[in-house]
Design an enzyme around this catalytic site. Structure first.
Site, PDB file in Angstrom:
ATOM      1  CG  PHE A 139      40.388  31.678  38.064  1.00 12.42           C
ATOM      2  CD1 PHE A 139      39.467  31.916  39.069  1.00 12.42           C
ATOM      3  CD2 PHE A 139      41.475  32.525  37.946  1.00 12.42           C
ATOM      4  CE1 PHE A 139      39.609  32.986  39.920  1.00 12.42           C
ATOM      5  CE2 PHE A 139      41.624  33.600  38.793  1.00 12.42           C
ATOM      6  CZ  PHE A 139      40.695  33.833  39.793  1.00 12.42           C
ATOM      7  CG  ASP A 153      30.740  37.990  46.783  1.00 15.46           C
ATOM      8  OD1 ASP A 153      31.355  38.285  45.744  1.00 15.46           O
ATOM      9  OD2 ASP A 153      30.368  36.836  47.051  1.00 15.46           O
ATOM     10  CE  LYS A 200      35.562  39.529  46.409  1.00 17.34           C
ATOM     11  NZ  LYS A 200      34.592  38.466  46.733  1.00 17.34           N
TER      12      LYS A 200
END
Length: 923
Positions: A357, A280, A623
């Protein structure tokens, strides 16, 4: 479950065990008390019915979180009569493991109230800074969210473990094969040569039965080849390696007082085999400490020291930071859907909505005008802007690219004036959708999309998040070790690219960096293939895909190789040598298409040819998908490192997960296999502890198998010389001597080398390396040292010796009893003591003789006075005497008084006399 809690029963608080708490009960919690079950918060002792809880047991975060009860239930306070008469009905979702989500409604009277995660206390939390609170049990026992999350965790195995499992199966097969060979040899030997050795080896009539017994006999003799203690010994070595990691001072972060921690003992040697690292960015490569640096307002860029800002921007920033202030510092009144802030001159009404977001705030200014403010990522906000903002959007975009080029994190700000009637009607529909149990999220999403249209652009903010210390050097060293680093981040492409250059992931010396940013599968496939055009000397333009540019000689049909592992035939992407260094940057939209089944191999092969891969604007699920893709098609060990809850899925998906205890809580650490405080410690974890652990384990395994096979093959070879009779080929006393030689020899070599290391000669050769002259000798000259050694040895040996002695005396085994009896039988019988004979005189006085019968009877009997000597064993008759002569008188033992005269001790003949008798008889 045996803990006690106060339960409201029949208007009274009664102490009950946790196991007896049922759904629908109202319980009372006090400060520092664990939450018994999943509760709906009804009321509390704090103003505005708020409570403070610690969720360290759930997500590892120690910072306190705030929960607030509904106003309608908070008015009941701690009145037991009102709480006992509470007759509300709760409709909620079924039990699930979502800790961050709850959906339900409360029907009380004629009204319905929406319930979300802010109204619920989950089991496992701890009540803090709150005197008391009351809650309604929603889920209890195994139906609580905490228990729903207690599923089976995947057990991670190392490549050595998998290899050992295969080797053990092979060893069992080898043992059976050797025993079958020896059993067949025994059958053949019994048929051809067994009759010649009947005196030594009794022959078995049934040859097949003899071979059967020989097979099982050699199973017992050759079982030393099976590594019975191998796994235990490996775990002991791994435990020691884990302690080396925990004790490493070079991996200790003094500022936060955080040491490195090996949270598992089964993956130490796997650290030395890492091929891919997935990292990350925020909080892992950077410090995650945000500093306001620059901003863009109405098309004008402002630096850190320029304070002439737009009024709307100041209002927005003030409102945003106000909602993050501690509640006890600002007078605050909150209703069901509004926050009333008492300012110095006006009242502001805020409605907070969180979507994707974006964060929205609905504000009423002093003139009574209602406005909607929002902040979020540029890709999200730009889709919601009014067409009239196109020119301003271009200028702001240039500023955003400039900020991102400097490594700053950016957000875009916008606002919209709301009509009073429309907002009231929208608010009513929002309430109806929020209390619905079916399709709640879909309906709310539509309402948010409706109100988020035609926004007016205000500007953008730029926040600096500096790199951690030593990140660039760590990445450089890991790259030299042929470890490929992939960065998976949620930041925008420009920011991720700039961070890549800052930490040496992307370098100017690279041959090329490929950017993939497309909105359709075909465009993504095309951008993965397209590269720059080669210009040849004949001005011939040849378009090649990205792979052909990196490796022109690649054959299209040979990039997959089948590899058979225990019957499974997975596809493995080959490692290809490329001409030069390349990088790949891909955004979230393109990555979503690239991870599809028909394109994942295309993406993986292109990415694996690059030294560095940066995936930006990715979700936590993406991810994990990237990690799973590499694990599936690459024969390599992967490592994932992160610091936040959004990295947990990636950490669990990789072979090894590393958590950084940073600013985003401890949830990543709790899900990891190893943890520390800074990214730079990863270099020492992999290149030092990983390599040493792998070398230690490999050396131990080589010695272990060498020892077992050597000892076993000696018996196997000896079987061909002992008639396959299952006899031991090595004497145990021999091995005892060998063991003593190695043990005491090792101790001797240790002391010899210790004294040699601290001699004057080595100091003269290398003063910097051998600076402590005579340290060992001075240490051993101290009496305290030898006393400590002696006491340690005695204290370690004495309990074992005493235990074995008393145990054999109190509870002897059958073997002990047999040994004792055999020892008694072997003891020689003591020879009888030879009594000393006292010579009595045969001479008598004349006076005594005159009173006896005299010699008359002796003379008239015809016997001689002397007893004849016993005849020799050779059978000859003594000369001078008749064969019938018999001595009489005293010589024959006659006594006038009737007593035996001259008694002599009878002595058994000795072995020498018996030998002589035998030799004499042979003549």
């Amino acid at each position: 479950n045996n803990r006690k809690v106060n339960v409201l029963i029949n208007g009274k608080l009664i102490s009950e065990k946790w196991m007896n708490v049922q759904v629908g009960d109202i319980i009372k919690l006090e400060n520092n008390q664990f939450v018994t079950a999943d509760l709906l918060l009804l009321s509390s002792s704090e103003p505005l019915n708020i409570v403070y809880i610690e969720t360290a047991e759930l997500d590892g975060e120690t910072n306190l979180k705030v929960k607030q009860a509904l106003t309608v239930t908070g008015d009941m306070g701690d009145y037991l009569e009102a709480l006992a008469a509470f007759n509300g009905e709760v409709y909620c979702e079924p039990p699930n493991n979502r800790l961050d989500r709850f959906m339900g409604t409360l029907t009380f009277g004629t009204q319905k109230y929406s319930l979300d995660n802010e109204r619920v206390l989950l089991r496992g939390c701890t009540l803090r800074n709150t005197d008391w609170c009351f809650g309604l049990v929603l889920f209890a026992g195994p139906e609580t969210k905490l228990m729903q999350n207690c599923g089976k965790s995947t057990f991670k195995r190392t490549s050595i473990d998998r290899l050992m499992n295969v080797l053990v199966l092979f060893i069992f097969g080898l043992l059976a094969l050797m025993c079958i060979i020896l059993a067949v040899g025994n059958g053949i030997w019994e048929n051809h040569a067994g009759s010649k050795f009947n005196a030594f080896l009794p022959r078995e009539e049934n040859t097949g039965f003899s071979a059967f017994l020989t097979f099982w006999s050699y199973i017992i003799i050759l079982n030393t080849v099976v590594p019975i203690s191998l796994y235990v010994s490996m775990e002991v070595i791994r435990l020691g390696n884990s302690y080396y990691i925990n004790w490493d001072r070079n991996m200790y972060h003094a500022r936060t007082d955080t040491p490195a921690e090996a949270r598992t003992t089964t993956l130490n040697e796997e650290l030395g085999q890492i091929k891919y690292i997935f990292s990350d960015k925020t909080g892992t490569l950077t410090q995650n400490i945000m500093t306001f640096n620059k901003c863009s307002i109405n098309g004008k860029s402002y630096g850190q020291n320029q304070f002439h800002m737009h009024q709307l921007f100041i209002i927005f920033i003030g409102l945003y930071y106000f909602k993050r202030l501690p509640r006890h510092k600002t007078p605050l009144e909150r209703s069901n859907s509004q926050i009333l802030l008492h300012g110095s001159s006006h009242i502001v009404c805020i409605l907070k909505l969180c979507v994707k977001f974006v964060v929205f705030l609905s504000v009423r200014n002093p003139e009574g005008k209602l406005s909607l403010y929002c902040k979020g990522a540029d890709t999200i906000i730009y889709e919601r802007l009014h067409p009239s903002c196109s020119e301003l959007m271009k200028v702001t975009t240039e500023h955003l690219n400039e900020f991102a080029g400097e490594g700053l994190r950016t957000l875009v700000l916008a606002y919209k004036d709301l009509d009073e009637e429309y907002f009231s009607e929208w608010k009513q529909r929002h309430h109806e959708s929020s209390v619905a149990l079916e399709d709640r999220e879909e309906n709310l999403e539509k309402l948010y999309e409706e109100i988020e249209k035609d926004m007016m652009l205000i500007g953008a903010t730029a926040i600096e998040d500096k790199l951690q210390d030593g990140v660039s050097q760590t990445i450089e060293q890991l790259t030299k070790a042929e470890i490929k680093i992939w960065v998976l981040t949620g930041d925008k492409q420009e920011t991720a690219e700039n961070i890549g250059y800052s930490c040496n992931l992307l370098r100017e010396e690279m041959n090329d960096v490929f950017f993939v940013a497309a909105n359709s599968p075909e465009e993504v496939r095309q951008e993965l293939r397209i590269s720059v055009v080669f210009i040849f000397k004949w001005s011939l333009f040849l378009q090649r895909d990205a792979r052909l540019k990196m490796r022109p000689a690649t054959e299209q049909d040979k990039f997959l190789i089948p590899e058979i592992i225990l019957g499974d035939t997975p596809k493995v992407v080959q490692d290809e040598n490329v001409n030069g260094d390349y990088g790949l940057v891909i955004n979230g939209h393109s990555l979503a298409f690239a991870l599809e089944s028909n394109m994942e191999l295309e993406f993986l092969r292109t990415a694996c040819m690059c030294k560095t891969v940066i995936c930006c604007r990715v979700t936590p699920l993406q991810k994990a998908q990237v990690v799973e893709l590499v694990k599936k098609y690459k024969k390599a060990v992967t490592l994932a490192i992160g610091d936040g809850a959004n990295d947990v899925s990636m950490i669990k998906a990789a072979h090894i997960g590393v958590g950084i205890s940073g600013q985003e809580g401890m949830q990543a650490v709790l899900s990891s296999d190893f943890s520390f405080a800074q990214f730079r410690f990863l270099q020492r974890l992999l290149l030092v502890h990983g390599r040493w652990s792998y070398l230690r384990m490999c050396k131990f395994l080589r010695y272990f198998f060498y020892k077992n096979f050597t000892f076993t093959f000696v018996h196997f070879w000896y079987a061909f010389f002992c008639g396959f009779s299952a006899q031991l080929g090595l004497d145990l006393s021999y091995w005892t001597v060998v063991n003593h030689l190695y043990v005491w020899g090792s101790l001797g070599m240790f002391f010899i080398l210790t004294f040699t290391m601290y001699t004057d000669g080595l100091f003269r050769l290398r003063p910097s390396s051998f600076a402590f002259i005579g340290t060992a000798r001075n240490c051993l000259n101290q009496p305290n040292v030898w006393l400590t050694v002696a006491l340690t040895a005695i204290l370690c040996v004495l309990p074992v010796v005493a235990y074995r002695f008393f145990y054999s005396q109190i509870s002897p085994t059958i073997n002990d009893k047999v040994r004792y009896k055999v020892r008694q039988m072997k003891e020689p019988t003591p020879r009888p003591r030879r009594t000393r004979l006292t010579r009595r005189s045969t001479r008598r006085s004349g006076y005594a003789f005159s009173h006896a019968h005299g010699y008359g009877d002796l003379v008239t009997s015809g016997r001689f006075l002397r007893r004849h000597a016993p005849a020799r064993s050779m059978g000859l008759i003594p000369t001078g005497r008749s064969p019938g002569f018999k001595p009489t008188g005293r010589s024959a033992g006659y006594s006038p008084v009737g007593q035996e005269q001259n008694p002599k001790q009878k002595v058994e003949p000795t072995s020498l006399q018996m030998f002589r008798a035998v030799k004499d008889a042979s003549f």
